[in-house]
Design a protein around this motif. Structure first.
Motif, PDB file in Angstrom:
ATOM      1  N   SER A  90     -13.908 -39.501  29.020  1.00 12.55           N
ATOM      2  CA  SER A  90     -13.277 -40.788  29.259  1.00 12.55           C
ATOM      3  C   SER A  90     -13.694 -41.780  28.183  1.00 12.55           C
ATOM      4  O   SER A  90     -14.820 -41.728  27.692  1.00 12.55           O
ATOM      5  N   VAL A  91     -12.789 -42.680  27.834  1.00 17.34           N
ATOM      6  CA  VAL A  91     -13.075 -43.742  26.874  1.00 17.34           C
ATOM      7  C   VAL A  91     -12.232 -44.959  27.221  1.00 17.34           C
ATOM      8  O   VAL A  91     -11.159 -44.824  27.812  1.00 17.34           O
ATOM      9  N   VAL A  92     -12.728 -46.125  26.859  1.00 14.16           N
ATOM     10  CA  VAL A  92     -11.966 -47.360  27.005  1.00 14.16           C
ATOM     11  C   VAL A  92     -11.463 -47.761  25.623  1.00 14.16           C
ATOM     12  O   VAL A  92     -12.230 -47.782  24.661  1.00 14.16           O
ATOM     13  N   VAL A  93     -10.166 -48.044  25.541  1.00 10.98           N
ATOM     14  CA  VAL A  93      -9.555 -48.484  24.290  1.00 10.98           C
ATOM     15  C   VAL A  93      -8.962 -49.870  24.486  1.00 10.98           C
ATOM     16  O   VAL A  93      -8.666 -50.280  25.606  1.00 10.98           O
ATOM     17  N   ALA A  94      -8.787 -50.588  23.387  1.00  8.78           N
ATOM     18  CA  ALA A  94      -8.247 -51.943  23.446  1.00  8.78           C
ATOM     19  C   ALA A  94      -6.745 -51.956  23.723  1.00  8.78           C
ATOM     20  O   ALA A  94      -6.196 -52.985  24.080  1.00  8.78           O
ATOM     21  N   ALA A  95      -6.079 -50.841  23.579  1.00 12.26           N
ATOM     22  CA  ALA A  95      -4.624 -50.754  23.735  1.00 12.26           C
ATOM     23  C   ALA A  95      -4.203 -50.834  25.196  1.00 12.26           C
ATOM     24  O   ALA A  95      -4.964 -50.490  26.102  1.00 12.26           O
ATOM     25  N   SER A  96      -2.956 -51.245  25.410  1.00 10.01           N
ATOM     26  CA  SER A  96      -2.367 -51.190  26.746  1.00 10.01           C
ATOM     27  C   SER A  96      -2.108 -49.731  27.109  1.00 10.01           C
ATOM     28  O   SER A  96      -2.060 -48.854  26.238  1.00 10.01           O
ATOM     29  N   ALA A  97      -1.912 -49.467  28.393  1.00  9.86           N
ATOM     30  CA  ALA A  97      -1.596 -48.104  28.844  1.00  9.86           C
ATOM     31  C   ALA A  97      -0.305 -47.612  28.203  1.00  9.86           C
ATOM     32  O   ALA A  97      -0.205 -46.445  27.818  1.00  9.86           O
ATOM     33  N   VAL A 136       1.806 -39.235  23.033  1.00  6.04           N
ATOM     34  CA  VAL A 136       2.951 -38.333  22.947  1.00  6.04           C
ATOM     35  C   VAL A 136       3.705 -38.432  21.616  1.00  6.04           C
ATOM     36  O   VAL A 136       4.218 -37.429  21.133  1.00  6.04           O
ATOM     37  N   ASP A 137       3.771 -39.623  21.026  1.00  2.22           N
ATOM     38  CA  ASP A 137       4.553 -39.786  19.797  1.00  2.22           C
ATOM     39  C   ASP A 137       3.754 -39.492  18.537  1.00  2.22           C
ATOM     40  O   ASP A 137       4.331 -39.122  17.514  1.00  2.22           O
ATOM     41  N   ASP A 138       2.433 -39.674  18.591  1.00  2.00           N
ATOM     42  CA  ASP A 138       1.606 -39.546  17.391  1.00  2.00           C
ATOM     43  C   ASP A 138       0.633 -38.378  17.447  1.00  2.00           C
ATOM     44  O   ASP A 138      -0.327 -38.334  16.678  1.00  2.00           O
ATOM     45  N   VAL A 139       0.839 -37.410  18.349  1.00  2.00           N
ATOM     46  CA  VAL A 139      -0.114 -36.313  18.499  1.00  2.00           C
ATOM     47  C   VAL A 139      -0.387 -35.630  17.168  1.00  2.00           C
ATOM     48  O   VAL A 139      -1.515 -35.216  16.893  1.00  2.00           O
ATOM     49  N   ASP A 140       0.597 -35.550  16.309  1.00  2.00           N
ATOM     50  CA  ASP A 140       0.410 -34.906  15.012  1.00  2.00           C
ATOM     51  C   ASP A 140      -0.528 -35.706  14.110  1.00  2.00           C
ATOM     52  O   ASP A 140      -1.122 -35.162  13.189  1.00  2.00           O
ATOM     53  N   ALA A 141      -0.697 -36.999  14.394  1.00  2.00           N
ATOM     54  CA  ALA A 141      -1.574 -37.846  13.584  1.00  2.00           C
ATOM     55  C   ALA A 141      -3.017 -37.847  14.092  1.00  2.00           C
ATOM     56  O   ALA A 141      -3.942 -38.029  13.306  1.00  2.00           O
ATOM     57  N   TRP A 142      -3.248 -37.649  15.389  1.00  2.00           N
ATOM     58  CA  TRP A 142      -4.606 -37.797  15.911  1.00  2.00           C
ATOM     59  C   TRP A 142      -5.284 -36.502  16.344  1.00  2.00           C
ATOM     60  O   TRP A 142      -6.498 -36.437  16.454  1.00  2.00           O
ATOM     61  N   TRP A 143      -4.526 -35.450  16.624  1.00  2.00           N
ATOM     62  CA  TRP A 143      -5.148 -34.202  17.086  1.00  2.00           C
ATOM     63  C   TRP A 143      -5.960 -33.595  15.945  1.00  2.00           C
ATOM     64  O   TRP A 143      -5.444 -33.471  14.829  1.00  2.00           O
ATOM     65  N   PRO A 144      -7.216 -33.209  16.173  1.00  2.00           N
ATOM     66  CA  PRO A 144      -8.047 -32.650  15.101  1.00  2.00           C
ATOM     67  C   PRO A 144      -7.434 -31.374  14.513  1.00  2.00           C
ATOM     68  O   PRO A 144      -7.135 -30.426  15.243  1.00  2.00           O
ATOM     69  N   ARG A 145      -7.242 -31.368  13.198  1.00  2.00           N
ATOM     70  CA  ARG A 145      -6.602 -30.232  12.520  1.00  2.00           C
ATOM     71  C   ARG A 145      -7.405 -28.948  12.611  1.00  2.00           C
ATOM     72  O   ARG A 145      -6.833 -27.855  12.546  1.00  2.00           O
ATOM     73  N   ASP A 146      -8.724 -29.054  12.771  1.00  2.00           N
ATOM     74  CA  ASP A 146      -9.514 -27.835  12.902  1.00  2.00           C
ATOM     75  C   ASP A 146      -9.408 -27.236  14.306  1.00  2.00           C
ATOM     76  O   ASP A 146      -9.991 -26.196  14.590  1.00  2.00           O
ATOM     77  N   HIS A 147      -8.605 -27.873  15.156  1.00  2.00           N
ATOM     78  CA  HIS A 147      -8.319 -27.324  16.482  1.00  2.00           C
ATOM     79  C   HIS A 147      -6.817 -27.072  16.631  1.00  2.00           C
ATOM     80  O   HIS A 147      -6.214 -27.348  17.671  1.00  2.00           O
ATOM     81  N   LEU A 162      -5.890 -45.008  17.967  1.00  2.00           N
ATOM     82  CA  LEU A 162      -5.568 -46.285  18.600  1.00  2.00           C
ATOM     83  C   LEU A 162      -6.388 -47.420  17.997  1.00  2.00           C
ATOM     84  O   LEU A 162      -5.884 -48.533  17.815  1.00  2.00           O
ATOM     85  N   ALA A 163      -7.654 -47.167  17.681  1.00  2.00           N
ATOM     86  CA  ALA A 163      -8.500 -48.205  17.086  1.00  2.00           C
ATOM     87  C   ALA A 163      -7.971 -48.618  15.710  1.00  2.00           C
ATOM     88  O   ALA A 163      -7.975 -49.800  15.374  1.00  2.00           O
ATOM     89  N   ARG A 164      -7.505 -47.654  14.941  1.00  2.00           N
ATOM     90  CA  ARG A 164      -6.929 -47.973  13.626  1.00  2.00           C
ATOM     91  C   ARG A 164      -5.680 -48.820  13.793  1.00  2.00           C
ATOM     92  O   ARG A 164      -5.419 -49.721  13.019  1.00  2.00           O
ATOM     93  N   ARG A 165      -4.901 -48.519  14.834  1.00  2.00           N
ATOM     94  CA  ARG A 165      -3.650 -49.245  15.094  1.00  2.00           C
ATOM     95  C   ARG A 165      -3.874 -50.577  15.788  1.00  2.00           C
ATOM     96  O   ARG A 165      -3.246 -51.579  15.452  1.00  2.00           O
TER      97      ARG A 165
END
Length: 191
Positions: free
Chosen positions: A44-51, A59-70, A180-183
């Motif tokens: 679990s983590v808390v982010v500054a973004a809205s739900a 769902v839209d950016d999974v290709d940008a955030w999912w670790p490539r080594d996985h 999300l933090a970068r955005r």
């Protein structure tokens, strides 16, 4: 999706990795239960973004955030999540394809549930239910919880896999939080 090579792109990728690792160290992670035939992990983590924004990034950016080594094919891969019942969390690389999970429940901004076995669990014939849960966080932002319950027959003791899967899930959730933090702003630490 831009492919950055060298220079600033390398520094940004390194910074994103450090941010994700920092998240993984500061997030709440827990092996909820484990036995020879299965386990449950939760991060679990808390982010500054809205739900809504966190859902969109999931769902839209999974290709940008999912670790490539996985992924199965690293940088050659493209990842997609189709957020509808029967939708696919899939990976493609040219003619190669992998279905990681199948979407079984989508309530945008609240819950995305998918079933299947990630990574080597798939090849072991194991199955699981994975959920991304979004809830308002105390003090603002959104708490994102990644929950995964895995079970099935295997001659191996699955309780030994639980801590490894927990660490990998922390990295995956860390990738989303770092994106999300970068955005949208900084990640809030757990207290």
């Amino acid at each position: 999706m831009a492919n950055r090579k060298g220079g600033n792109g390398t520094r940004r990728a390194g910074s994103a990795l450090l941010l994700a690792l920092a998240f993984a160290a500061g997030a709440r992670a827990e092996v909820k239960d484990s036995a020879a035939n299965g386990f449950t992990v939760e991060n679990s983590v808390v982010v500054a973004a809205s739900a809504a924004d966190a859902w969109d990034a999931l769902v839209d950016d999974v290709d940008a955030w999912w670790p490539r080594d996985h992924t199965w094919w690293g940088k050659a891969s493209t990842l997609v999540i189709q957020p509808r019942s029967g939708g696919c969390f899939c990976e493609t690389a040219g003619d190669r394809e992998a279905r990681h999970l199948v979407v079984t429940f989508a309530d945008p901004g609240r819950v995305l549930r998918m079933t299947g076995g990630l990574g080597p669990l798939q090849g072991m014939g194991l199955d699981g239910a994975l959920e991304f849960r979004f809830a308002p966080a105390e003090g603002g932002g959104t708490r994102i919880t990644l929950w995964y319950r895995v079970g099935g027959y295997t001659p191996d003791d699955l309780s030994k896999f639980a801590p490894v899967v927990d660490r990998v899930q922390a990295l995956q959730l860390g990738g989303l939080a770092a994106h999300l933090a970068r955005r949208d702003g900084p990640i809030e630490e757990e207290s």
